[in-house]
Write a protein that holds these residues in place. Structure first.
Motif, PDB file in Angstrom:
ATOM      1  N   VAL A   1      49.152  35.015  51.821  1.00  0.00           N
ATOM      2  CA  VAL A   1      48.516  36.329  51.851  1.00  0.00           C
ATOM      3  C   VAL A   1      48.585  36.976  50.482  1.00  0.00           C
ATOM      4  O   VAL A   1      49.644  36.997  49.842  1.00  0.00           O
ATOM      5  CB  VAL A   1      49.202  37.250  52.891  1.00  0.00           C
ATOM      6  CG1 VAL A   1      48.491  38.606  52.949  1.00  0.00           C
ATOM      7  CG2 VAL A   1      49.220  36.590  54.261  1.00  0.00           C
ATOM      8  N   ALA A   2      47.459  37.501  50.028  1.00  0.00           N
ATOM      9  CA  ALA A   2      47.417  38.316  48.809  1.00  0.00           C
ATOM     10  C   ALA A   2      47.093  39.752  49.209  1.00  0.00           C
ATOM     11  O   ALA A   2      46.266  39.982  50.097  1.00  0.00           O
ATOM     12  CB  ALA A   2      46.359  37.794  47.840  1.00  0.00           C
TER      13      ALA A   2
ATOM     14  N   PHE B   1      51.491  37.569  47.569  1.00  0.00           N
ATOM     15  CA  PHE B   1      51.275  38.064  46.210  1.00  0.00           C
ATOM     16  C   PHE B   1      50.752  39.483  46.318  1.00  0.00           C
ATOM     17  O   PHE B   1      49.759  39.744  47.003  1.00  0.00           O
ATOM     18  CB  PHE B   1      50.270  37.180  45.472  1.00  0.00           C
ATOM     19  CG  PHE B   1      49.988  37.620  44.060  1.00  0.00           C
ATOM     20  CD1 PHE B   1      50.753  37.149  43.000  1.00  0.00           C
ATOM     21  CD2 PHE B   1      48.946  38.499  43.778  1.00  0.00           C
ATOM     22  CE1 PHE B   1      50.498  37.545  41.698  1.00  0.00           C
ATOM     23  CE2 PHE B   1      48.685  38.910  42.487  1.00  0.00           C
ATOM     24  CZ  PHE B   1      49.464  38.426  41.435  1.00  0.00           C
ATOM     25  N   ILE B   2      51.428  40.419  45.656  1.00  0.00           N
ATOM     26  CA  ILE B   2      51.044  41.833  45.718  1.00  0.00           C
ATOM     27  C   ILE B   2      50.609  42.284  44.334  1.00  0.00           C
ATOM     28  O   ILE B   2      51.312  42.062  43.350  1.00  0.00           O
ATOM     29  CB  ILE B   2      52.210  42.715  46.196  1.00  0.00           C
ATOM     30  CG1 ILE B   2      52.745  42.216  47.533  1.00  0.00           C
ATOM     31  CG2 ILE B   2      51.768  44.169  46.314  1.00  0.00           C
ATOM     32  CD1 ILE B   2      54.002  42.942  47.997  1.00  0.00           C
ATOM     33  N   ARG B   3      49.453  42.909  44.274  1.00  0.00           N
ATOM     34  CA  ARG B   3      48.969  43.443  43.005  1.00  0.00           C
ATOM     35  C   ARG B   3      48.478  44.866  43.208  1.00  0.00           C
ATOM     36  O   ARG B   3      47.667  45.140  44.098  1.00  0.00           O
ATOM     37  CB  ARG B   3      47.824  42.586  42.466  1.00  0.00           C
ATOM     38  CG  ARG B   3      47.291  43.071  41.126  1.00  0.00           C
ATOM     39  CD  ARG B   3      48.333  42.928  40.027  1.00  0.00           C
ATOM     40  NE  ARG B   3      47.839  43.330  38.726  1.00  0.00           N
ATOM     41  CZ  ARG B   3      48.087  42.679  37.599  1.00  0.00           C
ATOM     42  NH1 ARG B   3      48.814  41.570  37.637  1.00  0.00           N
ATOM     43  NH2 ARG B   3      47.629  43.112  36.451  1.00  0.00           N
ATOM     44  N   SER B   4      48.979  45.788  42.407  1.00  0.00           N
ATOM     45  CA  SER B   4      48.499  47.167  42.437  1.00  0.00           C
ATOM     46  C   SER B   4      47.437  47.357  41.363  1.00  0.00           C
ATOM     47  O   SER B   4      47.616  46.914  40.225  1.00  0.00           O
ATOM     48  CB  SER B   4      49.655  48.142  42.189  1.00  0.00           C
ATOM     49  OG  SER B   4      50.563  48.128  43.267  1.00  0.00           O
ATOM     50  N   LEU B   5      46.347  47.994  41.728  1.00  0.00           N
ATOM     51  CA  LEU B   5      45.269  48.301  40.789  1.00  0.00           C
ATOM     52  C   LEU B   5      45.083  49.810  40.728  1.00  0.00           C
ATOM     53  O   LEU B   5      45.157  50.497  41.752  1.00  0.00           O
ATOM     54  CB  LEU B   5      43.950  47.650  41.223  1.00  0.00           C
ATOM     55  CG  LEU B   5      43.917  46.137  41.391  1.00  0.00           C
ATOM     56  CD1 LEU B   5      42.507  45.694  41.788  1.00  0.00           C
ATOM     57  CD2 LEU B   5      44.338  45.431  40.118  1.00  0.00           C
ATOM     58  N   ALA B   6      44.818  50.317  39.550  1.00  0.00           N
ATOM     59  CA  ALA B   6      44.546  51.746  39.385  1.00  0.00           C
ATOM     60  C   ALA B   6      43.076  52.031  39.649  1.00  0.00           C
ATOM     61  O   ALA B   6      42.208  51.224  39.309  1.00  0.00           O
ATOM     62  CB  ALA B   6      44.919  52.189  37.970  1.00  0.00           C
ATOM     63  N   THR B   7      42.791  53.163  40.275  1.00  0.00           N
ATOM     64  CA  THR B   7      41.392  53.518  40.543  1.00  0.00           C
ATOM     65  C   THR B   7      40.624  53.797  39.259  1.00  0.00           C
ATOM     66  O   THR B   7      39.429  53.558  39.177  1.00  0.00           O
ATOM     67  CB  THR B   7      41.313  54.770  41.436  1.00  0.00           C
ATOM     68  OG1 THR B   7      42.059  55.820  40.813  1.00  0.00           O
ATOM     69  CG2 THR B   7      41.886  54.496  42.811  1.00  0.00           C
ATOM     70  N   ARG B   8      41.322  54.356  38.252  1.00  0.00           N
ATOM     71  CA  ARG B   8      40.711  54.654  36.952  1.00  0.00           C
ATOM     72  C   ARG B   8      39.420  55.458  37.080  1.00  0.00           C
ATOM     73  O   ARG B   8      38.396  55.163  36.464  1.00  0.00           O
ATOM     74  CB  ARG B   8      40.445  53.356  36.179  1.00  0.00           C
ATOM     75  CG  ARG B   8      41.722  52.576  35.924  1.00  0.00           C
ATOM     76  CD  ARG B   8      41.529  51.398  35.027  1.00  0.00           C
ATOM     77  NE  ARG B   8      42.789  50.673  34.872  1.00  0.00           N
ATOM     78  CZ  ARG B   8      42.937  49.600  34.118  1.00  0.00           C
ATOM     79  NH1 ARG B   8      41.926  49.123  33.435  1.00  0.00           N
ATOM     80  NH2 ARG B   8      44.112  48.999  34.037  1.00  0.00           N
ATOM     81  N   GLY B   9      39.483  56.470  37.937  1.00  0.00           N
ATOM     82  CA  GLY B   9      38.352  57.386  38.049  1.00  0.00           C
ATOM     83  C   GLY B   9      37.307  56.989  39.063  1.00  0.00           C
ATOM     84  O   GLY B   9      36.381  57.748  39.319  1.00  0.00           O
TER      85      GLY B   9
ATOM     86  N   GLY C   1      43.709  30.156  46.153  1.00  0.00           N
ATOM     87  CA  GLY C   1      44.079  29.472  47.380  1.00  0.00           C
ATOM     88  C   GLY C   1      44.698  30.316  48.465  1.00  0.00           C
ATOM     89  O   GLY C   1      45.215  29.776  49.451  1.00  0.00           O
ATOM     90  N   PHE C   2      44.647  31.638  48.339  1.00  0.00           N
ATOM     91  CA  PHE C   2      45.186  32.480  49.405  1.00  0.00           C
ATOM     92  C   PHE C   2      44.260  32.431  50.617  1.00  0.00           C
ATOM     93  O   PHE C   2      43.033  32.387  50.486  1.00  0.00           O
ATOM     94  CB  PHE C   2      45.363  33.918  48.915  1.00  0.00           C
ATOM     95  CG  PHE C   2      46.490  34.069  47.932  1.00  0.00           C
ATOM     96  CD1 PHE C   2      47.792  34.177  48.380  1.00  0.00           C
ATOM     97  CD2 PHE C   2      46.243  34.073  46.572  1.00  0.00           C
ATOM     98  CE1 PHE C   2      48.837  34.299  47.479  1.00  0.00           C
ATOM     99  CE2 PHE C   2      47.282  34.192  45.657  1.00  0.00           C
ATOM    100  CZ  PHE C   2      48.593  34.299  46.121  1.00  0.00           C
ATOM    101  N   ASP C   3      44.863  32.440  51.801  1.00  0.00           N
ATOM    102  CA  ASP C   3      44.079  32.354  53.037  1.00  0.00           C
ATOM    103  C   ASP C   3      43.476  33.700  53.427  1.00  0.00           C
ATOM    104  O   ASP C   3      42.361  33.762  53.935  1.00  0.00           O
ATOM    105  CB  ASP C   3      44.970  31.848  54.185  1.00  0.00           C
ATOM    106  CG  ASP C   3      45.541  30.471  53.901  1.00  0.00           C
ATOM    107  OD1 ASP C   3      44.747  29.539  53.716  1.00  0.00           O
ATOM    108  OD2 ASP C   3      46.779  30.349  53.838  1.00  0.00           O
TER     109      ASP C   3
END
Length: 379
Positions: free
Chosen positions: A89-90, A122-130, A150-152
């Motif tokens: 899972v991502a 795998f955890i990734r935080s993204l900024a909205t950046r407006g 390869g994440f399901d």
């Protein structure tokens, strides 16, 4: 003394190694590729182009709703349940932008601490950046990288900005809308945007007062939106519902006409290949209650998408929108970084100011004179 430039062959070799490591599932390579793509660093388009043939295997589930609805808790529990099924899972968690660094505030990463060390997550935080649509502008590109890695399943949790938070439906195969009894959510059921993007509704914190009422409100809106035509009743004026109610074959249908919320609930419970009625579920995510039902509904929706051909249609639409986005980015970059173009526009400002020319006419003339600039392939 100026340092020598890195040879193109060395850059290509480094990118190739990065992609090999990413496909091997190495977390450091995945994180680095995501960073390059998210920030549009040099070579990001080469990475996306190389990975494109491997994209399209992962299920993408968008999780949205107002702030405080429990989206992060829901995401965490869904990830745990999927991991128990043996799936990788991502999680792409879109957080508000820091006013100081421009990066994500990482609130979601903190709330997902219990699963952060799982090697299959795998955890990734993204900024909205407006961005006003609830997602970072690079979210779909990052999802492509994770898909190719390869994440399901990819869970996309939005920032929770309210009614403008509709972009998630364009990025996901299935959209889960999480609501709570308070905070005026019953009013939000009237908003066309939220109603239309949801494939599955979940009333979280269902142990609080007003949960059943909110669920009924949502189902009522779904039933009214579907209308009597969706119930397969005789469709002509002057239908005698009293007579139909006495006919065992139509008795249940008449009850549905008289109670649209009941009709929506019955429709959502059926496995239909020609249409999908969003189920309205209840959960108490903080106690782990109702998560299995939510995941079962997400699985059922994915089966519907596959059987109806909607999955292919949604993904084709996503590809088309991606082409449009890339063209717009390239046109914008080529036009407004060209000194001659900017000088030409500046030369027409006085005429527009005096009213002898219009912005529309100048825009048409600009496009007409920019053919070579827009069609020349960059070396």
């Amino acid at each position: 003394m100026t340092a020598p430039a890195t040879p193109a062959s060395a850059t290509t070799s480094a990118t190739a190694r990065l992609i090999d490591d990413l496909r091997a599932g190495k977390p450091a390579a995945i994180a680095r590729a995501v960073s390059i793509v998210e920030n549009h660093r040099a070579g990001f388009d080469r990475i996306l182009a190389t990975l494109h043939a491997s994209v399209g295997r992962a299920r993408r589930v968008g999780i949205t709703g107002p702030p405080g609805a429990g989206k992060s808790t829901m995401t965490t529990l869904l990830a745990k349940t999927l991991r128990a099924e043996g799936k990788r899972v991502a999680i792409v968690a879109v957080d508000p932008t820091s006013p100081f660094t421009g990066g994500a505030l990482l609130g979601d990463r903190i709330r997902m601490e219990s699963i952060a060390l799982d090697p299959g997550i795998f955890i990734r935080s993204l900024a909205t950046r407006g961005s006003l649509g609830g997602l970072s502008s690079a979210t779909r590109e990052v999802c492509d990288v994770l898909d190719a890695a390869g994440f399901d399943v990819i869970l996309i949790e939005t920032v929770g900005v309210g009614q403008s938070e509709l972009d998630v439906a364009r990025a996901a195969d299935t959209t889960l809308v999480v609501l709570v009894p308070e905070s005026g959510d019953s009013i939000q059921t009237l908003k066309a945007g939220v109603m239309e993007i949801a494939d599955v509704f979940c009333v979280n914190k269902a142990d609080r007062p007003g949960s059943d009422r909110l669920r009924n409100d949502i189902e009522l809106m779904l039933g009214l939106r579907g209308g009597p035509a969706s119930l397969d009743l005789p469709a002509h004026h002057g239908v005698d519902l009293t007579a139909l109610a006495k006919d065992p074959e139509h008795r249940e249908f008449v009850k549905d006409v008289m109670n649209p919320a009941r009709a929506a609930r019955r429709a959502a419970a059926g496995e239909q290949s020609d249409r999908w009625t969003p189920p309205v579920l209840q959960s108490v995510a903080a106690k782990g209650e109702g998560i299995d039902g939510v995941l079962a509904a997400l699985d059922r929706h994915f089966r519907y998408l596959e059987a109806s051909g909607q999955l292919r249609e949604r993904r084709r639409t996503r590809l088309r929108e991606r082409v449009v986005e890339v063209v717009e980015q390239k046109v914008r970059q080529r036009l407004w970084t060209d000194a001659a173009t900017n000088a030409w526009v500046a030369g027409h400002l006085e005429a527009m100011e005096e009213g002898t020319e219009t912005p529309f006419g100048v825009a048409d003339a600009l496009l007409a004179r920019s053919g070579a600039l827009l069609t020349t392939t960059n070396g």
